[in-house]
Every structure is written in structure tokens, then in C-alpha cells.
Enzyme design. Structure first.
Site, PDB file in Angstrom:
ATOM      1  N   PHE A   1       0.670  -1.098  -0.029  1.00 56.88           N
ATOM      2  CA  PHE A   1       0.082   0.130  -0.058  1.00 56.88           C
ATOM      3  C   PHE A   1       0.768   1.072   0.136  1.00 56.88           C
ATOM      4  CE2 PHE A   1      -3.609  -2.714   2.023  1.00 56.88           C
ATOM      5  CZ  PHE A   1      -3.883  -3.232   0.844  1.00 56.88           C
ATOM      6  N   LYS A   2       2.310   1.172  -0.081  1.00 49.16           N
ATOM      7  CA  LYS A   2       3.000   2.057  -0.170  1.00 49.16           C
ATOM      8  C   LYS A   2       2.459   3.353   0.668  1.00 49.16           C
ATOM      9  CE  LYS A   2       5.223   1.068  -4.400  1.00 49.16           C
ATOM     10  NZ  LYS A   2       4.227   0.161  -4.906  1.00 49.16           N
TER      11      LYS A   2
ATOM     12  N   ALA B   1       2.018   6.628   2.812  1.00 44.78           N
ATOM     13  CA  ALA B   1       2.721   7.814   3.156  1.00 44.78           C
ATOM     14  C   ALA B   1       1.850   8.785   3.497  1.00 44.78           C
ATOM     15  CB  ALA B   1       3.006   8.017   1.431  1.00 44.78           C
TER      16      ALA B   1
ATOM     17  N   ARG C   1       3.687  -8.640 -14.621  1.00 45.27           N
ATOM     18  CA  ARG C   1       3.247  -8.998 -16.045  1.00 45.27           C
ATOM     19  C   ARG C   1       3.820 -10.233 -16.443  1.00 45.27           C
ATOM     20  NH1 ARG C   1       4.023  -2.990 -17.535  1.00 45.27           N
ATOM     21  NH2 ARG C   1       5.529  -3.037 -15.558  1.00 45.27           N
TER      22      ARG C   1
ATOM     23  N   ILE D   1       0.378  10.759   7.783  1.00 41.85           N
ATOM     24  CA  ILE D   1       0.790  10.862   9.265  1.00 41.85           C
ATOM     25  C   ILE D   1       0.818   9.614  10.106  1.00 41.85           C
ATOM     26  CG2 ILE D   1       0.405  13.349   9.108  1.00 41.85           C
ATOM     27  CD1 ILE D   1      -2.292  12.408  10.771  1.00 41.85           C
TER      28      ILE D   1
ATOM     29  N   THR E   1      -2.828   8.118  10.603  1.00 37.03           N
ATOM     30  CA  THR E   1      -3.240   7.398   9.584  1.00 37.03           C
ATOM     31  C   THR E   1      -2.451   6.018   9.182  1.00 37.03           C
ATOM     32  OG1 THR E   1      -3.902   9.479   8.733  1.00 37.03           O
ATOM     33  CG2 THR E   1      -4.456   7.855   7.273  1.00 37.03           C
TER      34      THR E   1
ATOM     35  N   ALA F   1       9.022  -7.385 -17.229  1.00 40.82           N
ATOM     36  CA  ALA F   1       8.599  -6.331 -17.992  1.00 40.82           C
ATOM     37  C   ALA F   1       9.164  -5.027 -17.950  1.00 40.82           C
ATOM     38  CB  ALA F   1       6.788  -6.226 -17.546  1.00 40.82           C
TER      39      ALA F   1
HETATM   40  O1  O7E Z   1       6.307  -4.494 -13.795  1.00 38.35           O
HETATM   41  P1  O7E Z   1       5.689  -5.755 -13.156  1.00 38.35           P
HETATM   42  O2  O7E Z   1       4.463  -6.038 -13.856  1.00 38.35           O
HETATM   43  O3  O7E Z   1       6.632  -6.942 -13.085  1.00 38.35           O
HETATM   44  O4  O7E Z   1       5.320  -5.487 -11.643  1.00 38.35           O
HETATM   45  C1  O7E Z   1       6.238  -4.892 -10.722  1.00 38.35           C
HETATM   46  C2  O7E Z   1       5.221  -4.676  -9.447  1.00 38.35           C
HETATM   47  O5  O7E Z   1       6.373  -4.016  -8.577  1.00 38.35           O
HETATM   48  C3  O7E Z   1       4.265  -3.894  -9.308  1.00 38.35           C
HETATM   49  O6  O7E Z   1       3.311  -4.245  -8.627  1.00 38.35           O
HETATM   50  C4  O7E Z   1       4.633  -2.518  -9.084  1.00 38.35           C
HETATM   51  O7  O7E Z   1       3.743  -1.677  -8.351  1.00 38.35           O
HETATM   52  C5  O7E Z   1       5.721  -2.800  -8.006  1.00 38.35           C
HETATM   53  N1  O7E Z   1       6.856  -1.898  -7.904  1.00 38.35           N
HETATM   54  C6  O7E Z   1       7.571  -1.422  -9.188  1.00 38.35           C
HETATM   55  O8  O7E Z   1       7.386  -1.816 -10.182  1.00 38.35           O
HETATM   56  N2  O7E Z   1       8.640  -0.439  -9.028  1.00 38.35           N
HETATM   57  C7  O7E Z   1       8.928   0.304  -7.512  1.00 38.35           C
HETATM   58  O9  O7E Z   1       9.837   1.007  -7.587  1.00 38.35           O
HETATM   59  C8  O7E Z   1       8.135  -0.455  -6.667  1.00 38.35           C
HETATM   60  C9  O7E Z   1       7.210  -1.495  -6.607  1.00 38.35           C
HETATM   61  C10 O7E Z   1       6.812  -2.221  -5.509  1.00 38.35           C
HETATM   62  O10 O7E Z   1       6.585  -3.203  -5.429  1.00 38.35           O
HETATM   63  O11 O7E Z   1       7.089  -1.206  -4.406  1.00 38.35           O
HETATM   64  C11 O7E Z   1       6.855  -2.180  -3.122  1.00 38.35           C
HETATM   65  C12 O7E Z   1       7.334  -3.368  -2.977  1.00 38.35           C
END
Ligand code: O7E
Length: 211
Positions: A59-60, A62, A186, A64, A67, A166
Site C-alpha cells: 500500500f506504499k 505515505a 506482468r 501521518i 493514519t 516487463a
Molecule cells: O512490472 P511488473 O508487472 O513486473 O510489476 C512490478 C510490481 O512491482 C508492481 O506491482 C509495481 O507496483 C511494483 N513496484 C515497481 O514496479 N516499482 C517500484 O519501484 C516499486 C514497486 C513495488 O512493488 O514497491 C513495493 C515493493
């Protein structure tokens, strides 16, 4: 070789999500869910997916401290293995996530798979993450300079790395540069045979690393 793949289950449909989890759950280290599957199905899908694999809620966070605590508690209540937070929000917010997570693992983003403003402050973000007591860091598997840098500064923290497949990153290169687990979406769920695709990734790691 233990399981190195975290499967990014970025689909909307409930049946598709469950079917994929059923088929690949025992071949991956964890399944990562993000907003696409949650917005369509609600947080309750975390329990359903957990039957097949550990689930990490990406859910990244970001916001306070109050929350992020409320969100983290809700995620924990649904049996997630881990949660992902940003770290640019600072020590107070990240500490609140770690505290509310209790036994759940917290991973914080310190560098992204695409260029971002985080690139200017990656070292500070790692220090903040360490001080907050996170379990692991998110660093890009497709940007070797940043992955190497995070590895050098990460100490004992686990590193999980998106950007393989991907987005152009190579799985063995990412692992050799320091990723403990790679996050792949992907190129698995869009492939005609997701199980075989995962097996191929696992074989390429074994062939390269066991030489
Ligand atoms: O490119 P894909 O389809 O192989 O998916 C990559 C997944 O990693 C996707 O869910 C995307 O939201 C996540 N991701 C990134 O692609 N880049 C980032 O910098 C960070 C993430 C991520 O997963 O962050 C939390 C672990």
C-alpha cells in the site's frame, strides 16, 4: 535454493486472482497485492489469498503516524505477512507503521524502479528505515547502480526488488547485486503458462548461481 520470487498479483478480478494464487502459490516466496486487486475486492481477499501463499500488502503508506497506524492495524487484522511503506514521510511515520505491524514484516521503499526524487535521498531513506526498525527495503532490480548502493548500505536488512521482466531487469543480475527476493508481475500473470514461467525463472537462477 529457496524460493526467490514475490509474485505481484496486479489483477482486478476475484476469480482470476484466486486461480493464479492457487496455481503458483507454492512456487513463490509470497504474493504481493496492490490497489488493483484491493479496490475491486476489498481487504478481505488477503485472507483468501493467504490460503495459498504469504501475502504482502503493497500500500506504499505515505501519511501521518495516526493514519498509517490505522491502515497497518487493518492489514494485520486480515492476516497479511507483510506491509510496504514509503520512508520519505520520515521517522515518526515509519516508526508508527513498525509499531502497529507487530509481528508483520515491514518493508520500506528507498529507491524505485523508475527514476524519482528518491534518487537524491536514498542514503537518508535507508538510515531512516534502519532507525525505524523495518525488516526490509525495496530497491530496483532493473537499475543496478541503485540496487548496488542500497545493498552496500543495507546491513542485515532484506532487499526485495521489482523491475524484473516487463520493466527490463534480469532476475539473476538482480540477485547477484543483492536482491534477496525479486518482485515479478506482468511477465508471470500475462504469460500463457504462469507456472512454467516461474519454473523457468527458478531454473535460470539455479543454472547461474550454482555454477
Ligand atoms: O512490472 P511488473 O508487472 O513486473 O510489476 C512490478 C510490481 O512491482 C508492481 O506491482 C509495481 O507496483 C511494483 N513496484 C515497481 O514496479 N516499482 C517500484 O519501484 C516499486 C514497486 C513495488 O512493488 O514497491 C513495493 C515493493
Amino acid at each position: 535454493m529457496d524460493n526467490k520470487i514475490i509474485f505481484a498479483l496486479d489483477v482486478y478480478n476475484y476469480d482470476t486472482a484466486i486461480e493464479l494464487a492457487k496455481n503458483v502459490g507454492d512456487k513463490v516466496f509470497a504474493i504481493k497485492v496492490n490497489w488493483p486487486v484491493i479496490l475491486e475486492n476489498g481487504i478481505k481477499i488477503v485472507r483468501d489469498l493467504s490460503k495459498y501463499s504469504s501475502v504482502i500488502c503493497d500500500f506504499k503508506l505515505a501519511d501521518i503516524d495516526n493514519t498509517v497506524s490505522l491502515i497497518t492495524e487493518k492489514v494485520r487484522e486480515h492476516g497479511a505477512y507483510g506491509i510496504i511503506s514509503h520512508s520519505f514521510t520520515g521517522l515518526n511515520s515509519l516508526k508508527a507503521v513498525v509499531k502497529s505491524a507487530k509481528e508483520m514484516k515491514v518493508f520500506s521503499v528507498v529507491s524505485m524502479s523508475q527514476e524519482s526524487y528518491l534518487d537524491n535521498i536514498t542514503e537518508e531513506l535507508i538510515n531512516t528505515s534502519k532507525e525505524a526498525g523495518v525488516y526490509g527495503l525495496v530497491a530496483p532490480g532493473n537499475r543496478p547502480y541503485y540496487l548496488k548502493k542500497v545493498k552496500e548500505l543495507s546491513g542485515d536488512l532484506k532487499i526485495i526488488s521489482p523491475g524484473v521482466g516487463a520493466q527490463g531487469g534480469n532476475i539473476t543480475e538482480a540477485i547477484l547485486l543483492g536482491a534477496d527476493y525479486v518482485i515479478i508481475g506482468r511477465s508471470i500473470y500475462n504469460s500463457p503458462d504462469p507456472e512454467k514461467t516461474i519454473d523457468n525463472y527458478a531454473d535460470s537462477i539455479n543454472n547461474k548461481l550454482n555454477k
